[in-house]
Design a protein around this motif. Structure first.
Motif, mmCIF file in Angstrom:
data_model
loop_
_atom_site.group_PDB
_atom_site.id
_atom_site.type_symbol
_atom_site.label_atom_id
_atom_site.label_comp_id
_atom_site.label_asym_id
_atom_site.label_seq_id
_atom_site.Cartn_x
_atom_site.Cartn_y
_atom_site.Cartn_z
ATOM 1 N N UNK A 1 79.800 -2.082 -21.737
ATOM 2 C CA UNK A 1 78.726 -2.289 -22.213
ATOM 3 C C UNK A 1 79.703 -3.617 -20.805
ATOM 4 N N UNK A 2 79.117 -4.195 -20.560
ATOM 5 C CA UNK A 2 79.768 -5.131 -19.645
ATOM 6 C C UNK A 2 78.848 -6.690 -19.713
ATOM 7 N N UNK A 3 79.751 -7.416 -19.623
ATOM 8 C CA UNK A 3 79.251 -8.769 -19.688
ATOM 9 C C UNK A 3 78.996 -10.056 -18.868
ATOM 10 N N UNK A 4 78.892 -11.197 -18.694
ATOM 11 C CA UNK A 4 79.213 -11.998 -17.810
ATOM 12 C C UNK A 4 80.206 -13.103 -18.121
ATOM 13 N N UNK A 5 81.668 -13.624 -17.763
ATOM 14 C CA UNK A 5 81.855 -14.506 -17.619
ATOM 15 C C UNK A 5 81.652 -15.713 -17.103
ATOM 16 N N UNK A 6 81.535 -17.330 -17.437
ATOM 17 C CA UNK A 6 80.395 -18.287 -17.175
ATOM 18 C C UNK A 6 81.662 -18.904 -16.445
ATOM 19 N N UNK A 7 83.055 -18.872 -16.388
ATOM 20 C CA UNK A 7 84.047 -19.496 -16.090
ATOM 21 C C UNK A 7 84.591 -18.681 -14.341
ATOM 22 N N UNK A 8 84.396 -17.463 -14.613
ATOM 23 C CA UNK A 8 84.680 -16.889 -13.201
ATOM 24 C C UNK A 8 83.845 -16.598 -12.775
ATOM 25 N N UNK A 9 82.636 -16.633 -13.061
ATOM 26 C CA UNK A 9 81.394 -16.125 -12.727
ATOM 27 C C UNK A 9 81.612 -14.406 -12.614
ATOM 28 N N UNK A 10 81.748 -13.156 -13.238
ATOM 29 C CA UNK A 10 81.559 -12.278 -12.654
ATOM 30 C C UNK A 10 81.173 -11.538 -13.788
ATOM 31 N N UNK A 11 81.065 -9.574 -13.852
ATOM 32 C CA UNK A 11 81.355 -8.860 -14.960
ATOM 33 C C UNK A 11 82.281 -8.719 -15.627
ATOM 34 N N UNK A 12 82.479 -8.459 -16.877
ATOM 35 C CA UNK A 12 83.517 -8.181 -17.630
ATOM 36 C C UNK A 12 83.597 -7.497 -18.594
ATOM 37 N N UNK A 13 84.931 -6.938 -19.124
ATOM 38 C CA UNK A 13 83.938 -6.026 -20.480
ATOM 39 C C UNK A 13 84.684 -6.176 -21.606
ATOM 40 N N UNK A 14 85.281 -7.651 -21.503
ATOM 41 C CA UNK A 14 86.023 -8.251 -22.763
ATOM 42 C C UNK A 14 85.166 -9.639 -22.691
ATOM 43 N N UNK A 15 84.310 -9.936 -22.983
ATOM 44 C CA UNK A 15 83.231 -10.908 -23.045
ATOM 45 C C UNK A 15 83.351 -11.771 -24.680
ATOM 46 N N UNK A 16 83.466 -13.351 -24.076
ATOM 47 C CA UNK A 16 83.293 -13.537 -26.362
ATOM 48 C C UNK A 16 82.662 -14.891 -25.865
ATOM 49 N N UNK A 17 82.197 -15.169 -26.706
ATOM 50 C CA UNK A 17 81.345 -16.384 -26.960
ATOM 51 C C UNK A 17 82.126 -17.628 -27.388
ATOM 52 N N UNK A 18 81.908 -18.493 -26.335
ATOM 53 C CA UNK A 18 83.203 -19.257 -26.608
ATOM 54 C C UNK A 18 82.230 -20.757 -27.018
ATOM 55 N N UNK A 19 81.250 -20.701 -26.411
ATOM 56 C CA UNK A 19 80.117 -22.315 -26.484
ATOM 57 C C UNK A 19 78.502 -21.606 -26.616
#
Length: 61
Positions: A1-19
């Protein structure tokens, strides 16, 4: 399952909720970052227990 990194604006496999972005109605929306961006930007992951339950206001001091 992929997620979205709001900092580098790309798909990632290791998305972590930070805010959580507050909304006028309903629960807040979590914002995710990858582990690399968490280290680079010194972001602290949030825990589910840190967020207020839906319908409750958070008091900021």
């Amino acid at each position: 399952m992929t997620g979205w990194c709001s900092w580098h604006r790309g798909e990632v496999a290791d998305a972590i909720a930070v805010r959580v972005i507050e909304q006028t109605s309903g629960p807040g929306r979590p914002v995710y970052a990858c582990r690399a961006c968490c280290r680079y930007h010194r972001l602290t992951p949030i825990r589910t227990a840190d967020a207020a339950p839906a319908g409750q206001l958070q008091r900021r001091t």
